[in-house]
Write a protein that holds these residues in place. Structure first.
Motif, PDB file in Angstrom:
ATOM      1  N   SER A  33     102.067 167.912  77.068  1.00 22.00           N
ATOM      2  CA  SER A  33     102.497 167.006  78.135  1.00 22.00           C
ATOM      3  C   SER A  33     102.013 165.598  77.790  1.00 22.00           C
ATOM      4  O   SER A  33     101.184 165.419  76.893  1.00 22.00           O
ATOM      5  CB  SER A  33     101.949 167.444  79.491  1.00 22.00           C
ATOM      6  N   GLY A  34     102.543 164.621  78.515  1.00 25.30           N
ATOM      7  CA  GLY A  34     102.083 163.249  78.341  1.00 25.30           C
ATOM      8  C   GLY A  34     103.006 162.358  77.533  1.00 25.30           C
ATOM      9  O   GLY A  34     102.742 161.168  77.381  1.00 25.30           O
ATOM     10  N   GLY A  35     104.078 162.925  77.008  1.00 32.12           N
ATOM     11  CA  GLY A  35     105.021 162.103  76.263  1.00 32.12           C
ATOM     12  C   GLY A  35     105.798 161.178  77.180  1.00 32.12           C
ATOM     13  O   GLY A  35     105.714 161.270  78.403  1.00 32.12           O
ATOM     14  N   GLY A  36     106.552 160.265  76.565  1.00 32.54           N
ATOM     15  CA  GLY A  36     107.338 159.345  77.361  1.00 32.54           C
ATOM     16  C   GLY A  36     107.799 158.162  76.549  1.00 32.54           C
ATOM     17  O   GLY A  36     107.733 158.174  75.313  1.00 32.54           O
ATOM     18  N   LEU A  37     108.260 157.144  77.261  1.00 39.87           N
ATOM     19  CA  LEU A  37     108.751 155.915  76.645  1.00 39.87           C
ATOM     20  C   LEU A  37     107.700 154.828  76.822  1.00 39.87           C
ATOM     21  O   LEU A  37     107.204 154.614  77.936  1.00 39.87           O
ATOM     22  CB  LEU A  37     110.061 155.496  77.309  1.00 39.87           C
ATOM     23  N   VAL A  38     107.372 154.151  75.740  1.00 35.32           N
ATOM     24  CA  VAL A  38     106.368 153.088  75.782  1.00 35.32           C
ATOM     25  C   VAL A  38     106.797 151.977  74.846  1.00 35.32           C
ATOM     26  O   VAL A  38     107.488 152.232  73.847  1.00 35.32           O
ATOM     27  CB  VAL A  38     104.974 153.644  75.399  1.00 35.32           C
ATOM     28  N   GLN A  39     106.389 150.758  75.161  1.00 32.49           N
ATOM     29  CA  GLN A  39     106.695 149.637  74.281  1.00 32.49           C
ATOM     30  C   GLN A  39     105.736 149.607  73.092  1.00 32.49           C
ATOM     31  O   GLN A  39     104.604 150.109  73.173  1.00 32.49           O
ATOM     32  CB  GLN A  39     106.593 148.322  75.048  1.00 32.49           C
ATOM     33  N   ALA A  40     106.188 149.007  72.020  1.00 27.35           N
ATOM     34  CA  ALA A  40     105.334 148.850  70.846  1.00 27.35           C
ATOM     35  C   ALA A  40     104.037 148.140  71.240  1.00 27.35           C
ATOM     36  O   ALA A  40     104.057 147.189  72.018  1.00 27.35           O
ATOM     37  CB  ALA A  40     106.067 148.063  69.770  1.00 27.35           C
ATOM     38  N   GLY A  41     102.945 148.660  70.703  1.00 31.84           N
ATOM     39  CA  GLY A  41     101.637 148.126  71.041  1.00 31.84           C
ATOM     40  C   GLY A  41     100.967 148.844  72.202  1.00 31.84           C
ATOM     41  O   GLY A  41      99.775 148.635  72.454  1.00 31.84           O
ATOM     42  N   GLY A  42     101.716 149.673  72.887  1.00 31.50           N
ATOM     43  CA  GLY A  42     101.183 150.399  74.024  1.00 31.50           C
ATOM     44  C   GLY A  42     100.446 151.664  73.634  1.00 31.50           C
ATOM     45  O   GLY A  42     100.250 151.955  72.447  1.00 31.50           O
ATOM     46  N   SER A  43     100.047 152.427  74.652  1.00 30.69           N
ATOM     47  CA  SER A  43      99.266 153.644  74.444  1.00 30.69           C
ATOM     48  C   SER A  43      99.834 154.807  75.252  1.00 30.69           C
ATOM     49  O   SER A  43     100.457 154.607  76.298  1.00 30.69           O
ATOM     50  CB  SER A  43      97.816 153.417  74.873  1.00 30.69           C
ATOM     51  N   LEU A  44      99.595 155.987  74.744  1.00 35.46           N
ATOM     52  CA  LEU A  44      99.893 157.233  75.452  1.00 35.46           C
ATOM     53  C   LEU A  44      98.803 158.237  75.119  1.00 35.46           C
ATOM     54  O   LEU A  44      98.210 158.181  74.038  1.00 35.46           O
ATOM     55  CB  LEU A  44     101.246 157.812  75.015  1.00 35.46           C
TER      56      LEU A  44
END
Length: 122
Positions: free
Chosen positions: A7-18
């Protein structure tokens, strides 16, 4: 028989974190080495990170070293992948995997989760 669910996947901008999580059940979790792998469209599955059953040994692919951190909480039967400074090339389906015995950086794991999508936009 080990069951793994990411779990925890998703869409993020470059430079971001997950932070990805992988919950394990059906086993004596603390005796299993755990790994994270990923597969991008049109590419083969590749190793990302791995951790020994004690948590004392960790391994990373060169492409993620210094940006990703693998950890585990045996009391919660969960392994984590903290991903920082994400890049568009990190876009892939991320899988966690488990195996008995020593930790390895190949795909020689016995149990695999269904995967979670990570998409990094530029």
């Amino acid at each position: 028989q080990v069951q793994l669910v990411e779990s925890g996947g998703g869409l993020v901008q470059a430079g971001g974190s997950l932070r990805l999580s992988c919950a394990a059940s059906g086993c004596t979790f603390c005796r299993y080495a755990m790994g994270w792998f990923r597969q991008a469209p049109g590419k083969e599955r590749e190793f990302v990170a791995a951790i020994s059953w004690s948590g004392g040994n960790t391994y990373y692919a060169d492409s993620v070293k210094g940006r990703f951190t693998i950890s585990r909480d045996n009391a919660k039967n969960t392994v984590y992948l903290q991903m920082n400074s994400l890049k568009p090339e990190d876009t892939a389906v991320y899988y966690c995997a488990a195996k008995s015995g020593i930790v390895v950086v190949t795909s020689a794991y016995n149990y695999w989760g269904p995967g979670t999508q990570v998409t990094v936009s530029s």
